[in-house]
Design an enzyme around this catalytic site. Structure first.
Site, mmCIF file in Angstrom:
data_model
loop_
_atom_site.group_PDB
_atom_site.id
_atom_site.type_symbol
_atom_site.label_atom_id
_atom_site.label_comp_id
_atom_site.label_asym_id
_atom_site.label_seq_id
_atom_site.Cartn_x
_atom_site.Cartn_y
_atom_site.Cartn_z
ATOM 1 N N SER A 1 0.850 -1.197 0.000
ATOM 2 C CA SER A 1 0.000 0.000 0.000
ATOM 3 C C SER A 1 0.886 1.247 0.000
ATOM 4 O O SER A 1 1.685 1.443 -0.914
ATOM 5 C CB SER A 1 -0.949 -0.032 1.192
ATOM 6 O OG SER A 1 -1.946 0.955 1.075
ATOM 7 N N ASP B 1 -9.033 -5.520 -4.962
ATOM 8 C CA ASP B 1 -8.626 -4.405 -4.106
ATOM 9 C C ASP B 1 -9.473 -3.176 -4.431
ATOM 10 O O ASP B 1 -9.489 -2.702 -5.561
ATOM 11 C CB ASP B 1 -7.143 -4.101 -4.336
ATOM 12 C CG ASP B 1 -6.580 -3.103 -3.337
ATOM 13 O OD1 ASP B 1 -7.364 -2.476 -2.599
ATOM 14 O OD2 ASP B 1 -5.351 -2.955 -3.302
ATOM 15 N N HIS C 1 -7.176 -5.788 -0.771
ATOM 16 C CA HIS C 1 -6.030 -4.932 -0.491
ATOM 17 C C HIS C 1 -4.998 -5.604 0.416
ATOM 18 O O HIS C 1 -3.794 -5.417 0.236
ATOM 19 C CB HIS C 1 -6.513 -3.627 0.153
ATOM 20 C CG HIS C 1 -5.450 -2.593 0.291
ATOM 21 N ND1 HIS C 1 -4.766 -2.089 -0.796
ATOM 22 C CD2 HIS C 1 -4.938 -1.957 1.392
ATOM 23 C CE1 HIS C 1 -3.891 -1.184 -0.383
ATOM 24 N NE2 HIS C 1 -3.968 -1.094 0.931
#
Length: 731
Positions: free
Chosen positions: A583, A671, A703
């Site tokens: 991320s 995601d 995610h």
């Protein structure tokens, strides 16, 4: 005969499975207490754990009971625990106030049940799917509850609002009997405008990543005597109730109301969503318990004191940083007045309490209703604290010399149950009694289980200052946290260094057991984890300092930490440095290989942000895409050329031409926070330049890339990718 590559892969797999096989405590409850004539107390604790089972690629929940022999102020001894029991069907569970009953929301063959168990066996079983009063019961921590009344005859929980089926909205024939009247306190389920048109293709919003299908909730009460479920009426329209509990008299409920209008934003890992705190009695009278500022507010974790007088809850700002330091509010149930117990900590002193950054446990009060116990981040650690509501003094209960992470699971009549771990020590349970006010530092802990570790790992957690030229002029004097984990080196060999960067960006690496880090260390790598400015646990000023500075300040902080580690520790090899993250951590990893192309030998990025300008219209937290750039957000925001230009300038995609290190990308096709097309942008940019790149595409993952099989696959591929890159550099 296995090839060398197969043997190597099997060896990596074995190391990862070993590190990832330790059970993790999830929750604890007291289910029975017995007092003897000599003053001895026997307390039975029921604990729930999670353990990875690699053969079936699943996480197995199980329960285990412990019996403590205690006097009035200490645990004398722990009797041998019960065998572990698999609890795979359970979504939620809760013991009744007396410990006589245990309520369970379970799921089997696509149906959900409410079961109540006692020492005599199953007492009540309601087929919630067959009752058809609501949709799926929520088990998500940010939304769910399962609360008993004091009478132990009713249970409160949260579920998805029922959507009328097409047959239910059609007219009945004249021969059909009239519908039965609704049960008391229930409200009719009104179809939304979309449902009124009976169009199944109309888009239905939900609360985003990790909460798909969670759209509009209802408060449900199961009556165990009558065997039915009712929906509590008078919840304001366009709010979703969550985190509910009974009022002290049991004649109403307290709950958090999440605002749905004008549209929902992603809720997971976001403590800045518009919400308020409500009291609703069963006659339908509603009142707001939280003052409503003009800019809005975010509230969570309402917790009632044992005497029923005090209600505490967490409060934060709306928009801005998606995760932030929270204040602790106190509502007096008698006077109806609210006061601040703990304010936001802007700049903590070294080693002292740094603020509240996470949810309160469901049971957090001392028996005298005068103290609150909780866990929270503090620099590179997660500590256990107690707050005296009279003096407002905060005292640390944890000792970080042995364990860097203390997670509070339960407070029951001053008995504390905590989970403790460190980078070189897997999680274990500890118990102890809270001493009288003023003597908290003298708490005596008893360890219930002590998992053994087969290798020697060492760690340290220093803090650094930014270089003078990299100070933030508005927020000067902030600290950078560093965690270094490696095996004990007894010769002159040098270790390759893996730089591991957390996502968020407003999250934290604390000195806890992380299976992937332990596995990397066991494979001969040193692992450097960096809490750059903007991480939680360093005060609100640190969080705010990153706003408008992503892609600059955080990148420099990581590089500063890496250079410090290489200079400070002679066992680290400066010629073999690789970087990984997910991320925002993937965002920074890609920045680093672009901005320092000759320094890092390989990169592994999981669901990274690559181009903030193209992400702004596809993320479930579009507000953060503006706030991270230092831009104000409103629901009616329309991108401008200036805003998009700034987003592009801060993105790693602009450094694609400079990237020379091999890049491994791991993307979850489902995601909703960071679209997988972000990673594809970098993949195509690197492929077009003939730069070494590999992409792993996980069709069923979101995610977190959190499924057991995917986590193992990612780890094995990361290690092989790093090994290949480092071998080629040596030659």
């Amino acid at each position: 005969m296995h090839s060398f590559a197969e043997v190597e892969r099997e060896a990596i797999t074995a190391v990862f499975r070993n590190s990832n096989s330790y059970p993790t405590p999830v929750s604890a409850a007291v289910n029975h207490e017995t007092d003897t004539s000599d003053g001895t107390r026997y307390i039975s604790i029921s604990t729930v754990w999670s353990q990875v089972e690699h053969t079936r690629a699943t996480r197995l929940p199980f329960s285990q009971n412990w019996t403590l022999q205690c006097d009035h102020k200490s645990v004398l001894q722990c009797l041998p625990p019960s065998p572990c029991t698999h609890t795979n069907r359970e979504l939620l569970s809760s013991y009744s106030p007396s410990g006589t009953y245990r309520a369970v929301i379970s799921q089997a063959s696509g149906r959900q049940y409410l079961e109540v168990w006692s020492c005599s066996g199953l007492q009540t079983s309601l087929d919630l799917t067959a009752l058809n009063v609501h949709g799926a019961v929520y088990e998500d921590a940010a939304l769910a509850c399962l609360a008993w009344t004091a009478s132990e005859r009713q249970l409160l929980y949260v579920a998805e609002k029922k959507r009328p089926a097409k047959a239910e909205t059609s007219s009945s024939s004249s021969s059909s009997p009239p519908p039965a009247p609704p049960p008391p306190f229930s409200s009719p389920v009104r179809p939304s405008p979309a449902e009124a048109f009976d169009d199944k293709s109309v888009y239905v919003e939900d609360w985003g990543e990790g909460l798909t299908g969670r759209s509009s909730s209802v408060l449900c009460v199961a009556d165990l005597d009558k065997g039915h479920v009712i929906i509590i009426k008078s919840v304001p329209q366009h709010t979703s109730p969550a985190q509910a509990l009974w009022t002290p008299d049991g004649e109403g409920v307290i709950y958090v109301g999440l605002f749905e209008d004008p549209f929902r934003l992603g809720l997971k890992f976001c403590s800045n969503r518009r919400s308020s705190l409500y009291h609703l009695d069963l006659q339908g009278h509603l009142e707001s318990l939280a003052d409503w500022p003009a800019a809005g507010q975010s509230v969570s974790c309402p917790r009632l004191s044992p005497d029923g007088r005090w209600l505490v809850y967490l409060k934060g700002e709306v928009f801005g940083p998606h995760h932030q330091c929270l204040s602790l509010q106190q509502y007096d149930w008698q006077t109806k007045k609210t006061s601040v117990l703990l304010d936001v900590v802007k700049r903590p002193k070294p080693g002292e309490f740094a603020g509240i950054y996470e949810a309160l446990p469901s049971r957090c009060w001392s028996s005298d209703s005068q103290r609150i116990i909780f866990s929270s981040a503090r620099g590179n650690y997660k500590d256990l604290f107690v707050l005296d509501i009279i003096t407002k003094r905060v005292t640390r209960l944890s000792d970080t010399s042995e364990f860097g992470c203390w997670k509070l699971l339960l407070v029951h009549k001053d008995l504390l149950v905590v989970s403790c771990s460190a980078p070189n020590r897997p999680p274990r349970l500890r118990v102890g009694f809270l001493p009288p006010a003023g003597g908290e530092a003298g708490i005596s802990w008893v360890t219930l289980n002590d998992p053994s570790l087969n290798c020697e790992l060492e760690w340290r957690a220093p803090e650094l200052s930014p270089a003078p030229q990299e100070e933030n002029l508005q927020f000067s004097g902030l600290r950078i946290g560093v965690l270094l984990v490696k095996r004990v080196v007894r010769d002159r060999s040098k270790l390759p260094l893996v730089v591991f960067i957390h996502g968020g960006p407003h999250s934290q690496f604390c000195a806890e057991w992380i299976p992937s880090v332990a596995a990397l260390a066991n494979l001969g790598y040193a692992v450097l984890m960096v809490n750059y400015r903007g991480s939680t646990g360093f005060g609100q000023d640190s969080i705010l300092s990153l706003t408008g500075n992503i892609g600059c300040q955080d990148v420099k902080d990581v590089q500063r930490a890496v250079l410090y580690a290489l200079q400070d520790d002679v066992t680290l090899d400066p010629q073999r440095v690789v970087v990984m993250g997910g991320s925002h951590g993937g965002f920074l990893a890609c920045h680093l290989v672009g901005q320092y192309p000759d320094f890092y030998k390989a990169c592994a990025a999981r669901n990274p942000v690559i181009n903030a300008a193209t992400l702004v219209g596809t993320s479930d937290i579009v507000d953060w895409r503006y706030s991270s750039m230092g831009l104000k957000y409103s629901f009616g925001q329309v991108p401008t050329s200036e805003a998009l230009s700034l987003m592009l300038e801060r993105s790693p995609i602009i450094h694609a031409e400079q990237i020379r290190a091999p890049v491994l990308l791991m993307l979850g096709a489902k995601d909703r926070r960071v679209s997988p097309h972000q990673g594809l942008e970098l993949y195509r940019a690197l492929k077009s330049r003939n730069s070494p790149v590999r992409l792993l595409w996980f069709v069923e993952d979101g995610h977190s890339l959190g499924s057991v099989e995917t986590q193992a696959d990612c780890f094995i591929n990361i290690v092989l990718w790093f090994q290949q890159a480092l071998k080629s550099k040596r030659h």
